[in-house]
Structure formats: C-alpha cells, structure tokens
Design a protein around this motif. Structure first.
Motif, short mmCIF file in Angstrom:
data_model
loop_
_atom_site.label_atom_id
_atom_site.label_comp_id
_atom_site.label_asym_id
_atom_site.label_seq_id
_atom_site.Cartn_x
_atom_site.Cartn_y
_atom_site.Cartn_z
N LEU A 31 0.86 -1.22 0.09
CA LEU A 31 -0.09 -0.09 0.17
C LEU A 31 0.89 1.16 -0.06
O LEU A 31 0.62 2.37 -0.60
N SER A 32 2.08 1.34 0.92
CA SER A 32 2.83 2.21 0.78
C SER A 32 3.50 2.71 -0.59
O SER A 32 3.63 3.89 -0.93
N VAL A 33 3.99 1.58 -1.17
CA VAL A 33 4.42 1.53 -2.46
C VAL A 33 3.55 2.19 -3.45
O VAL A 33 3.97 3.21 -4.49
N GLY A 34 2.24 1.96 -3.47
CA GLY A 34 1.18 2.33 -4.13
C GLY A 34 1.10 3.79 -4.04
O GLY A 34 0.71 4.51 -4.98
N LEU A 37 3.96 5.68 -5.49
CA LEU A 37 3.91 6.04 -7.03
C LEU A 37 2.86 6.62 -7.39
O LEU A 37 3.03 7.46 -8.55
N ALA A 38 1.67 6.71 -6.84
CA ALA A 38 0.64 7.45 -7.40
C ALA A 38 0.60 9.07 -6.97
O ALA A 38 -0.06 9.90 -7.37
N SER A 39 1.52 9.28 -6.10
CA SER A 39 1.63 10.70 -5.55
C SER A 39 2.59 11.45 -6.60
O SER A 39 3.62 10.81 -7.02
N GLU A 40 2.41 13.02 -6.54
CA GLU A 40 3.39 13.72 -7.10
C GLU A 40 4.77 13.92 -6.43
O GLU A 40 4.67 14.07 -5.29
N PRO A 41 5.83 13.87 -7.00
CA PRO A 41 6.94 14.30 -6.45
C PRO A 41 6.80 15.69 -5.65
O PRO A 41 6.53 16.66 -6.21
N GLY A 42 7.53 15.68 -4.62
CA GLY A 42 7.89 16.92 -3.84
C GLY A 42 6.70 17.15 -2.90
O GLY A 42 6.46 17.94 -2.06
N THR A 43 5.59 16.24 -2.96
CA THR A 43 4.40 16.51 -2.12
C THR A 43 4.73 15.68 -0.64
O THR A 43 5.43 14.70 -0.76
N PRO A 44 4.09 16.24 0.35
CA PRO A 44 4.30 15.51 1.68
C PRO A 44 3.71 13.88 1.71
O PRO A 44 4.30 13.28 2.47
N THR A 45 2.57 13.73 0.86
CA THR A 45 2.34 12.10 0.81
C THR A 45 3.47 11.44 0.23
O THR A 45 3.65 10.21 0.77
N VAL A 47 6.66 11.92 0.73
CA VAL A 47 7.79 11.98 1.43
C VAL A 47 7.18 10.80 2.69
O VAL A 47 8.10 9.96 2.99
N VAL A 48 5.89 11.07 2.90
CA VAL A 48 5.65 9.93 4.18
C VAL A 48 5.49 8.75 3.60
O VAL A 48 5.76 7.85 4.31
N SER A 49 5.08 8.61 2.38
CA SER A 49 4.96 7.03 2.03
C SER A 49 6.28 6.53 1.67
O SER A 49 6.51 5.22 1.85
N GLY A 50 7.20 7.13 1.11
CA GLY A 50 8.61 6.78 1.20
C GLY A 50 9.30 6.35 2.52
O GLY A 50 9.74 5.32 2.49
N ASN A 52 7.34 5.47 4.96
CA ASN A 52 6.88 4.19 5.48
C ASN A 52 7.59 2.94 4.64
O ASN A 52 7.40 1.72 5.33
N VAL A 53 7.70 3.10 3.50
CA VAL A 53 8.37 1.87 2.73
C VAL A 53 9.66 1.61 3.26
O VAL A 53 9.76 0.37 3.58
N LEU A 54 10.40 2.54 3.81
CA LEU A 54 11.78 2.25 4.45
C LEU A 54 11.40 1.79 5.83
O LEU A 54 12.23 0.58 6.12
N GLY A 55 10.58 1.83 6.54
CA GLY A 55 10.21 1.48 7.63
C GLY A 55 9.96 0.12 7.77
O GLY A 55 10.17 -0.59 8.61
#
Length: 73
Positions: A31-34, A37-45, A47-50, A52-55
């Motif tokens: 879900l975090s990868v989704g 990939l669905a959010s635009e670069p530079g948005t807080p979404t 950054v947070v999902s990235g 989350n993926v690392l965590g």
C-alpha cells in the motif's frame, strides 16, 4: 550447559503469529509503494509514503530474519 529455554525458543513458539505479522507488513508495504507511485514528486504524501516504505522494509526484514532463524532450527 543449561537446558532451559532461551529467548529464541520463546520467539519461535509464536512463529505462526510472526508469519501473520509479516503478511500484514507486506500488505502495508505494498500500500505504501502504491501511494508513493501515485503521488506527485515533492508532496508531503510522497515523503511520508517513502518513509513508510523504508520503515516497513526494516521491520519486515527483521521479522523475516526471525522466521528464517526459527525455520532453520
């Protein structure tokens, strides 16, 4: 040498719960990868999902290592 159960014995006694936790971590990672990939670069979404993926990779990797150690016993 002591024949008392060690920490890994207690952890491996709950290997079924660890497998369920790894499945949920995998779902959260997908879900975090989704979202990433669905959010635009530079948005807080993004950054947070990235983050989350690392965590999820770190926690899931540790859980997978515990399951692997239990399986090898």
């Amino acid at each position: 040498m002591s024949h008392e159960p060690g920490l890994l014995d207690y952890v491996c006694a709950n290997a079924d719960k660890l497998a369920l936790m790894l499945a949920l971590e995998t779902l959260a990672g997908l879900l975090s990868v989704g979202f990433f990939l669905a959010s635009e670069p530079g948005t807080p979404t993004r950054v947070v999902s990235g983050l989350n993926v690392l965590g999820v990779l770190a926690i899931g990797g540790f859980t997978a290592a515990l399951l692997w150690a239990c399986h090898r016993r």
